[in-house]
Design an enzyme around this catalytic site. Structure first.
Site, PDB file in Angstrom:
ATOM      1  N   ALA A  58     -84.345   4.021  41.583  1.00 32.10           N
ATOM      2  CA  ALA A  58     -84.937   2.719  41.259  1.00 32.10           C
ATOM      3  C   ALA A  58     -84.488   1.724  42.328  1.00 32.10           C
ATOM      4  O   ALA A  58     -83.493   1.950  43.012  1.00 32.10           O
ATOM      5  CB  ALA A  58     -84.446   2.283  39.886  1.00 32.10           C
ATOM      6  N   GLY A  95     -83.798   7.614  39.772  1.00 32.15           N
ATOM      7  CA  GLY A  95     -85.230   7.566  39.470  1.00 32.15           C
ATOM      8  C   GLY A  95     -86.048   8.460  40.391  1.00 32.15           C
ATOM      9  O   GLY A  95     -87.147   8.884  40.025  1.00 32.15           O
ATOM     10  N   GLU A 130     -85.781  11.793  38.897  1.00 36.52           N
ATOM     11  CA  GLU A 130     -86.548  11.716  37.640  1.00 36.52           C
ATOM     12  C   GLU A 130     -88.053  11.789  37.926  1.00 36.52           C
ATOM     13  O   GLU A 130     -88.807  12.399  37.176  1.00 36.52           O
ATOM     14  CB  GLU A 130     -86.197  10.424  36.901  1.00 36.52           C
ATOM     15  CG  GLU A 130     -84.757  10.446  36.385  1.00 36.52           C
ATOM     16  CD  GLU A 130     -84.364   9.137  35.727  1.00 36.52           C
ATOM     17  OE1 GLU A 130     -84.344   8.106  36.431  1.00 36.52           O
ATOM     18  OE2 GLU A 130     -84.105   9.148  34.516  1.00 36.52           O
ATOM     19  N   GLU A 168     -76.714   7.446  38.602  1.00 36.23           N
ATOM     20  CA  GLU A 168     -76.756   6.160  37.897  1.00 36.23           C
ATOM     21  C   GLU A 168     -75.393   5.754  37.327  1.00 36.23           C
ATOM     22  O   GLU A 168     -75.045   4.572  37.305  1.00 36.23           O
ATOM     23  CB  GLU A 168     -77.777   6.209  36.752  1.00 36.23           C
ATOM     24  CG  GLU A 168     -79.228   6.155  37.199  1.00 36.23           C
ATOM     25  CD  GLU A 168     -79.829   7.511  37.534  1.00 36.23           C
ATOM     26  OE1 GLU A 168     -79.066   8.478  37.734  1.00 36.23           O
ATOM     27  OE2 GLU A 168     -81.073   7.603  37.599  1.00 36.23           O
TER      28      GLU A 168
HETATM   29  C1  3H9 Z   1     -81.913   4.387  39.029  1.00 36.46           C
HETATM   30  O1  3H9 Z   1     -82.575   5.110  39.701  1.00 36.46           O
HETATM   31  C2  3H9 Z   1     -82.239   4.029  37.616  1.00 36.46           C
HETATM   32  C3  3H9 Z   1     -83.255   4.965  36.989  1.00 36.46           C
HETATM   33  O2  3H9 Z   1     -82.630   6.079  36.413  1.00 36.46           O
HETATM   34  C4  3H9 Z   1     -83.985   4.320  35.856  1.00 36.46           C
HETATM   35  C5  3H9 Z   1     -84.849   3.192  36.125  1.00 36.46           C
HETATM   36  C6  3H9 Z   1     -85.644   2.770  34.928  1.00 36.46           C
HETATM   37  N1  3H9 Z   1     -82.303   0.383  45.891  1.00 36.46           N
HETATM   38  O3  3H9 Z   1     -76.359   3.758  51.739  1.00 36.46           O
HETATM   39  P1  3H9 Z   1     -77.112   3.404  52.985  1.00 36.46           P
HETATM   40  C7  3H9 Z   1     -80.394   0.441  50.664  1.00 36.46           C
HETATM   41  S1  3H9 Z   1     -80.521   3.643  39.659  1.00 36.46           S
HETATM   42  C8  3H9 Z   1     -82.343  -0.566  46.846  1.00 36.46           C
HETATM   43  O4  3H9 Z   1     -76.451   2.523  53.972  1.00 36.46           O
HETATM   44  P2  3H9 Z   1     -77.122   6.205  53.678  1.00 36.46           P
HETATM   45  C9  3H9 Z   1     -78.959   0.098  51.030  1.00 36.46           C
HETATM   46  O5  3H9 Z   1     -78.539  -1.082  50.390  1.00 36.46           O
HETATM   47  C10 3H9 Z   1     -80.500   4.118  41.353  1.00 36.46           C
HETATM   48  N2  3H9 Z   1     -81.781  -0.419  48.056  1.00 36.46           N
HETATM   49  O6  3H9 Z   1     -77.647   4.693  53.726  1.00 36.46           O
HETATM   50  C11 3H9 Z   1     -79.062  -0.038  52.527  1.00 36.46           C
HETATM   51  O7  3H9 Z   1     -79.634  -1.310  52.801  1.00 36.46           O
HETATM   52  P3  3H9 Z   1     -79.233  -2.107  54.127  1.00 36.46           P
HETATM   53  C12 3H9 Z   1     -80.031   5.502  41.552  1.00 36.46           C
HETATM   54  C13 3H9 Z   1     -81.147   0.729  48.313  1.00 36.46           C
HETATM   55  O8  3H9 Z   1     -78.049   6.984  54.494  1.00 36.46           O
HETATM   56  C14 3H9 Z   1     -80.088   1.029  52.907  1.00 36.46           C
HETATM   57  O9  3H9 Z   1     -80.803   1.307  51.694  1.00 36.46           O
HETATM   58  N3  3H9 Z   1     -79.908   5.768  42.955  1.00 36.46           N
HETATM   59  C15 3H9 Z   1     -81.070   1.750  47.362  1.00 36.46           C
HETATM   60  O10 3H9 Z   1     -75.656   6.248  53.953  1.00 36.46           O
HETATM   61  C16 3H9 Z   1     -79.469   2.304  53.420  1.00 36.46           C
HETATM   62  O11 3H9 Z   1     -78.485   2.754  52.488  1.00 36.46           O
HETATM   63  C17 3H9 Z   1     -78.768   5.581  43.622  1.00 36.46           C
HETATM   64  O12 3H9 Z   1     -77.771   5.190  43.063  1.00 36.46           O
HETATM   65  C18 3H9 Z   1     -81.693   1.551  46.106  1.00 36.46           C
HETATM   66  N4  3H9 Z   1     -81.675   2.490  45.137  1.00 36.46           N
HETATM   67  O13 3H9 Z   1     -77.269   6.658  52.155  1.00 36.46           O
HETATM   68  C19 3H9 Z   1     -78.779   5.885  45.087  1.00 36.46           C
HETATM   69  N5  3H9 Z   1     -80.373   2.772  47.888  1.00 36.46           N
HETATM   70  O14 3H9 Z   1     -79.630  -1.215  55.244  1.00 36.46           O
HETATM   71  C20 3H9 Z   1     -78.079   4.810  45.851  1.00 36.46           C
HETATM   72  C21 3H9 Z   1     -80.041   2.407  49.134  1.00 36.46           C
HETATM   73  O15 3H9 Z   1     -79.988  -3.382  53.993  1.00 36.46           O
HETATM   74  N6  3H9 Z   1     -78.144   5.016  47.283  1.00 36.46           N
HETATM   75  N7  3H9 Z   1     -80.508   1.172  49.397  1.00 36.46           N
HETATM   76  O16 3H9 Z   1     -77.742  -2.278  54.016  1.00 36.46           O
HETATM   77  C22 3H9 Z   1     -77.362   5.890  47.963  1.00 36.46           C
HETATM   78  O17 3H9 Z   1     -76.598   6.625  47.395  1.00 36.46           O
HETATM   79  C23 3H9 Z   1     -77.477   5.899  49.453  1.00 36.46           C
HETATM   80  O18 3H9 Z   1     -77.997   4.636  49.848  1.00 36.46           O
HETATM   81  C24 3H9 Z   1     -78.358   7.011  50.048  1.00 36.46           C
HETATM   82  C25 3H9 Z   1     -78.515   6.762  51.570  1.00 36.46           C
HETATM   83  C26 3H9 Z   1     -77.679   8.359  49.809  1.00 36.46           C
HETATM   84  C27 3H9 Z   1     -79.724   7.008  49.425  1.00 36.46           C
END
Ligand code: 3H9
Length: 697
Positions: free
Chosen positions: A63, A102, A105, A125
């Site tokens: 999400a 998400g 999902e 999450e």
């Molecule tokens: C969810 O999904 C809820 C659902 O179950 C239900 C809904 C109803 N959103 O980490 P990085 C940005 S909860 C917005 O440096 P990497 C991050 O801020 C979500 N932005 O890169 C950064 O921005 P900036 C569950 C996001 O390659 C840029 O992307 N998902 C999101 O080291 C690059 O990120 C998670 O918890 C996001 N969801 O790692 C996953 N994710 O460049 C969270 C990232 O401006 N994310 N950004 O600083 C991660 O674990 C890592 O970012 C990922 C990439 C592995 C994806």
């Protein structure tokens, strides 16, 4: 149709493509785009099978976290997923990069999943104080059974594609790196072979097998220990259990209700602040993005003690050769022996292979001479806190090291500019403050001197990333950000004990707040001699550092965990601090010597004095520009001192409490107790007067 999601057709395959950099998060435009593209695919008579694929570096990573806390815009994700699952045409998800939250999902709402071998999937999450809220808690267990789903959902850990295949989360893993090609080939096969729609919601065998299982209570009991103070892990278990007790649609409703509870929890706000803050700290204010970064392909380290050894391991772990210099062969052998033992322990726990142990050890070369630093790109000094010795070392490094080598000190308190003054190249001198144990703790507090060049600042931040640390760049002052605040807390904790509290009472208030250990247990871990030496150094340089009962402990060789006795006592093979009447007697004697009559002290007073004194100091640190943003301070505390991430860091926590409440208390203690530490920060006063918070700066 929204431009972030497009629909087109390739033969009989209708292709839905998400293109929403950086990580294809499921923001409103993506959610509505997905529905529109699905409907287009369903209406397209030529499309027999639909393929969902993403552009860029990854499949949907979850999400859009930036939307959390704001009003929800339709369509909500669970609804999007239901419509995908209900599609009359088979939908295939093609996964590359990371399918997270998400994102996974969404893939589970599709009928088939194919992944690249390099892909990873997960439901992280819980790390944001949430639970999977778009069907993940109901669909994943239908594929994996209860135990594995609980493991994944309560830890948030990722699973690599081959393991995901074994677990039944994906249906195929393919070699290659072009996900569109891989997805199309898989979808064509589905068309040729006439694969039917196959909905995860209809799978029943795993649910039947685990109905009534004790695994849910087993997880709850384990979480009582592992997830102390946390809210969402327990809700995750409740949600997964619903998959085994309720029909699918009711299970989804239960998941939604529990998700909303987590969303409303302050822990969610704290953890999401921590998530973004961790990423923001790498963007240093005033340091241009294109600042050149020097190559660091070899590192020298001075001191093979606990710190130096731990630092060496960080570099060896990522394949960078290290030259480790000690004064005496015996100390060098001992240091190398401890490093090997640490690696062997990791191998025993299955974290690395025996071959990796040997490879890493082979990257660390011991030496007794600084001459071996002549080719090093960076040298880190890690000897004990003594300015004269450090200056002597830096003068020697200046003579030996090649031009352009970065000369870093691991000092935890001392003036970087004074250290740099021992060299003719202050632009190359910088602080790199690792936290003990240096091979484990994630924080690297990089300290800029007044003459440190931008290139060197950018390089040490890049090095932090390279060795998998979270680097925070801070300014030069006594103790920098972390220890400057810690020492205020430490002094207050000492004062509280002097006035009548027990060390264990102080520690309990701090652990109840969520710290993994209290002030005094931490002193025992770090070594009572470390603080003692720092105090002596300051006393020798003419500062008025009051005597304390901790000095008495050091003088009696109660040095903490390493001597099995410090503020607490320890039993063989255990790190559990046990209160010791002998220490109570030392404290009592100290109070008598100082003419103090002990009084009852409340937990609330301990909390306010230990924490608000830190917040006041944090505000001064911001005022002086030692930290650029309050989030830098938050990250220093979360990764350097175990401040509970679910409270978002001390400055975020202060904003939640209300800066007016904090200022009132600071002013009260200033009146009652006096002392610089309680002199209210001008910034704090101004923020309160303007009705603003640290986060608004
Ligand atoms: C969810 O999904 C809820 C659902 O179950 C239900 C809904 C109803 N959103 O980490 P990085 C940005 S909860 C917005 O440096 P990497 C991050 O801020 C979500 N932005 O890169 C950064 O921005 P900036 C569950 C996001 O390659 C840029 O992307 N998902 C999101 O080291 C690059 O990120 C998670 O918890 C996001 N969801 O790692 C996953 N994710 O460049 C969270 C990232 O401006 N994310 N950004 O600083 C991660 O674990 C890592 O970012 C990922 C990439 C592995 C994806």
């Amino acid at each position: 149709m929204s431009e972030v999601v497009t629909y087109n057709r390739d033969g009989s395959v209708g292709v839905i493509t998400v293109n929403y950099p950086p990580v294809n998060a499921l923001g409103h435009a993506v959610r509505s785009g997905l529905l529109a593209a699905l409907n287009q695919g369903l209406a397209d008579a030529e499309a027999k099978v639909l393929l969902l694929v993403c552009e860029g570096r990854t499949f949907i990573a979850g999400a859009d976290i930036r939307e959390f806390g704001k009003p929800i815009q339709e369509p909500v994700l669970p609804e999007v997923m239901n419509q995908f699952e209900n599609s009359s045409k088979p939908v295939i998800a093609a996964i590359h990069g990371t399918a997270l939250g998400g994102g996974l999902e969404t893939a589970l709402g599709c009928h088939y999943r194919v992944a690249l071998g390099s892909a990873k999937v997960g439901l992280p999450e819980v790390k944001l104080g949430l639970l999977p809220g778009a069907g993940g808690t109901q669909r994943l267990p239908r594929l994996t059974g209860a135990r594995k789903a609980l493991e994944m959902i309560t830890t948030g850990d990722f699973v690599a594609a081959p393991q995901a295949l074994e677990l039944g989360i994906v249906d195929a893993v393919e070699a290659g790196d072009d996900i569109r090609e891989v997805g199309l080939a898989y979808a064509r096969k589905a068309v040729e072979e006439g694969w039917p729609v196959r909905r995860v919601r209809d799978l029943t065998d795993k649910v039947e097998a685990d109905k009534g299982s004790e695994v849910f209570d087993e997880f709850r009991a384990a979480l009582e220990k592992k997830a102390r103070g946390l809210f969402s892990p327990f809700k995750c278990v409740d949600a997964v259990e619903a998959a085994f007790t309720l029909p699918f649609d009711e299970g989804l409703q239960r998941e939604r209700a529990l998700f909303s509870e987590c969303m409303a929890s302050p822990q969610r706000a704290g953890l999401i602040h921590a998530f973004f803050a961790e990423r923001e700290v790498s963007k240093v204010k005033g340091l241009a993005k294109d600042t050149p970064v020097r190559d660091v392909n070899s590192v020298g380290i001075i001191g093979a003690g606990t710190m130096g050894g731990g630092i060496a391991m960080n570099f060896a772990n990522v394949g960078i050769p290290v030259t480790l210099v000690e004064v005496k062969q015996e100390a060098l052998d001992k240091g190398l022996g401890i490093i090997r033992k640490n690696y062997e322990n990791s191998a025993k726990k299955g974290r690395i292979s025996q071959q990796q142990v040997e490879e890493r050890m082979a990257l660390i070369t011991g030496s007794l001479t600084y001459d071996d630093f002549k080719d090093a790109d960076m040298v880190i000094e890690a000897v004990f806190e003594n300015m004269a010795i450090k200056k002597e070392i830096f003068a020697k490094l200046d003579a030996v090291c090649k031009p352009g080598a970065i000369l870093a000190s691991n000092t935890s308190t001392l003036d970087i500019d004074e250290i740099a003054s021992a060299t003719a190249r202050p632009q190359d001198v910088v602080g790199m403050h690792f936290f003990s144990p240096a091979n484990v703790m994630k924080l690297l507090e990089n300290v800029r001197g007044s003459q440190t060049s931008d290139e060197v600042k950018a390089t040490v931040m890049a090095v932090a990333k390279k060795i998998k640390k979270v680097g925070v760049l801070v300014g030069n002052c006594y103790g920098f950000v972390g220890n400057r605040m810690l020492h205020k807390r430490g002094a207050e904790a000492m004062a509280l004990v002097n006035e009548g509290a027990t060390p264990q009472q102080v520690d309990k208030v701090l652990t109840d707040l969520g710290y993994p250990m209290g002030q005094f247990a931490m002193s025992d871990l770090a070594g009572i001699d470390v603080g003692y030496r720092i105090r002596q150094e300051r006393r020798n340089s003419g500062e008025d550092v009051p005597l304390s009962w901790l000095d008495k402990l050091a003088e009696q060789d109660r040095l903490g965990q390493k001597t099995m006795a410090g503020v607490y006592r320890y039993e063989e093979g255990s790190r559990k601090p046990i209160p010791d009447p002998a220490v109570d007697a030392i404290i009592e004697e100290f109070r008598k010597e100082q003419g103090i009559t002990p009084r009852q002290i409340t937990d609330q007073e301990i909390l306010e004095r230990c924490m608000f004194v830190m917040i006041n100091e944090g505000a001064k640190i911001l005022e002086e520009g030692i930290a650029d943003r309050s989030l830098d301070i938050d990250i220093v505390w979360i990764y350097g001192y175990g401040f509970p991430a679910y409270r978002g860091g001390p400055m975020f926590w202060a904003d939640q409490i209300g800066l007016d409440t904090i200022l009132n208390a600071v002013e009260k203690y200033y009146d009652e107790l006096g002392g610089d530490q309680w002199q209210p920060s001008a910034l704090l006063k101004k923020l309160v007067a303007d009705g603003r918070s640290f986060g608004d700066l």
